[in-house]
Design a protein around this motif. Sequence first.
Motif, short mmCIF file in Angstrom:
data_model
loop_
_atom_site.label_atom_id
_atom_site.label_comp_id
_atom_site.label_asym_id
_atom_site.label_seq_id
_atom_site.Cartn_x
_atom_site.Cartn_y
_atom_site.Cartn_z
N UNK A 1 -4.83 -1.11 5.06
CA UNK A 1 -4.03 -0.44 6.09
C UNK A 1 -3.13 -1.45 6.78
N UNK A 2 -1.98 -0.97 7.22
CA UNK A 2 -1.13 -1.82 8.04
C UNK A 2 -1.90 -2.17 9.31
N UNK A 3 -1.82 -3.39 9.72
CA UNK A 3 -2.65 -3.85 10.83
C UNK A 3 -1.83 -3.82 12.12
N UNK A 4 -2.38 -3.15 13.12
CA UNK A 4 -1.63 -3.07 14.37
C UNK A 4 -2.37 -3.83 15.45
N UNK A 5 -1.77 -4.86 16.02
CA UNK A 5 -2.48 -5.60 17.07
C UNK A 5 -1.87 -5.30 18.43
N UNK B 1 -8.58 -10.87 15.54
CA UNK B 1 -8.25 -10.44 14.18
C UNK B 1 -9.39 -9.67 13.58
N UNK B 2 -9.11 -8.41 13.32
CA UNK B 2 -10.16 -7.53 12.79
C UNK B 2 -10.21 -7.62 11.27
N UNK B 3 -11.33 -7.18 10.71
CA UNK B 3 -11.44 -7.02 9.26
C UNK B 3 -10.33 -6.09 8.79
N UNK B 4 -9.75 -6.32 7.64
CA UNK B 4 -8.71 -5.39 7.18
C UNK B 4 -9.32 -4.00 6.98
N UNK B 5 -8.56 -3.03 7.38
CA UNK B 5 -9.06 -1.66 7.19
C UNK B 5 -8.38 -1.04 5.97
N UNK B 6 -9.10 -0.13 5.33
CA UNK B 6 -8.53 0.52 4.15
C UNK B 6 -8.24 1.98 4.44
#
Length: 652
Positions: A221-225, A244-249
């Motif tokens: 998933x595109x990562x939104x901070x 920084x979170x784990x990448x989400x799918x």
Amino acid sequence: MKKKQFKTESKRLLDLMINSVYTNKDIFLRELISNASDALDKLYFKTLTDNSGITRSELEIRIDPDKQARTLTITDNGIGMTKDELETNLGTIAQSGTLAFRTEMNAKEGEKAAETPEVIGQFGVGFYSAFMVAKKITVLSRAYGQDEAYIWTSEGLDGYTVEPAEKDAHGTVITLYLRDDEGEESFGKYLETYTLRDLVKKYSDYIRYPIKMMVETTRAKEHECDCGHEHEEGECDCGHEHEHKEPEYETVTEEQTLNSMVPLWRRNKAELTDEDYNSFYTDKFHDYEAPLAHIHTNAEGSVTYNAILYIPASAPYNLYSKNYKRGLQLYSNGVMIMDNCEELLPEYFGFVKGLVDSPDISLNISREMLQQNRQLRAIANGLKKKIRQELESMLENSREDYEKFFKAFGLSLKYGIYESYGMEAENLQDLLLYRSAKEDKPITLKQYTEALAENQTEIYYACGESAEMIRSLPQYKYLIDKGCDILLMTDNVDEFMVKMMNGYGGKPFKSITDNDVNLESEDEKKAMAEKQAESRELLDAIRTALDGKVKEVRLSARLADSPAALTSEGPLSLEMEKVLSEMPLGGEAKAERILELNPDHPVFEALSAAKDDAEKLGNYAKLLYNQSLIMAGLKIDDPAGFAAAISALIVK
Ligand code: ADP
Ligand code: MG
């Protein structure tokens, strides 16, 4: 709306389709896709002339599984069908199909009904095959150039209806209401992405229009901070620190084209690299090793075809077992109709992998009909020649590859000669390799005969379990000393094959253990005959002591350093006897044995000295006989007795 009945033979076929148990149900998809592709072809050719603005790139086939509704829909934007066409095309089996079907059924008349479904599974029966997996089918269609659309509906045997319907554009939408799963039998699998993808890949990969399906895939998933910017994980340059979170799918559904469309074999040879051919091979034939060679051949004329064949680098472990599936894939205009068509390859080239595509072979073809198919035989003949030429050129130009090939598949060629009773010898003999005793490397029969010793008129060979065993044969040294080369044969089939061959290049084959190998001069022969006459009594006494185990005991000039050796007379050699005795049903066939003694060896003196001591002579004779059996690689009759006799010798 009144239900209409199917035409009689359609009904009969339909009945078989619906009730068939053993058929290859998977083929329904190939049939519907082929029909869709035909409909696209027809539209394309029609619009070539009428400026309709339709381009080839718009033409496509779609597959839509719907798990909720348990339906599978196949859609095309092709030529479509009018009301009349729906009636005639789907109410009757296409004429060709009917004919083929009748021939089959007549041939099978009287045989067990249980065999019938097998017959059906062998040939495409077009549209009706969909009833193998569907309990109800609707065909919504609008013919090109018409305003009205119609829907054909059928639940099988009890007939069909055709009613007016709505459809925006030309083309056909076929919806299969899949049958319920019954025990082991799953029809729900035809809604699974991977099943559908596999089936398209297997049977319809080279359909020339895209076959599209919506496919679910997961992606990061595109990562939104918190910074408010949108960016990939870890890519933020806003200067703030963030967690920084784990990448989400996420799961997205996207359209994919399932087929590769352009068959490799239809592409221009000049554009294709070895790499193209090799990766096609490893993909398609599930080998991890690149092939040794490929053959790409086209033929036009009495039969038109296109073929790509491969010579693999290693033999599959089950090559010589019953469950090895030999044969080539057979395509009709890019649609696969058979996975392993055995009729395309002689058994001895059974290791070859590859495929043949021919427009002359019809999609609706049964196994029985294939066997009699003239076109198929013509193709098989053409390919056989090509394969032989390829192997000959490999032998000529890349010897190392050829030796690798022969190590893996030479046995097939040998069996080819043996099992054809030598009929294929002409075809295959120049492809054989045997280890040369002199050069200690594999050579061809041609190389052997080009380097014959002076006055040598025969091709000497020797059979045994290994080259070392052969080299220890007493007769071996004799011929080598005479300057002759010997072909070392270590496969069981070798000698049996040789016996099926009518020599090579006018020279007969001769086993070095045959009793009549004799390179002595006339004078030497005469001297030996005299010596033999003098020793008559002794030789007979030895024969008697051996109690019928040997037919004759005689003197020989070809034993070099050995005191004694066994040879045979008649059609069966000692080596053949050994091979036969190791086979499950080998039987009791025995070679006629002859014990040869070396008159120049000290052992012979000892024998002569024991002439008047019957017991001693008997013991010596048995020891020599057993020792010769061991040298020849044969089992001795009485190992315990032999061991006791040796011990007795030592303590004496
Ligand atoms: P065959 O393809 O061997 O003629 P089938 O049973 O597969 O036999 O199909 C019967 C006929 O139905 C075809 O010849 C064709 O005229 C018509 N047909 C089937 N599917 C379609 C389709 N998707 N679009 C247009 N016509 C079709
Ligand atoms: Mg068809």
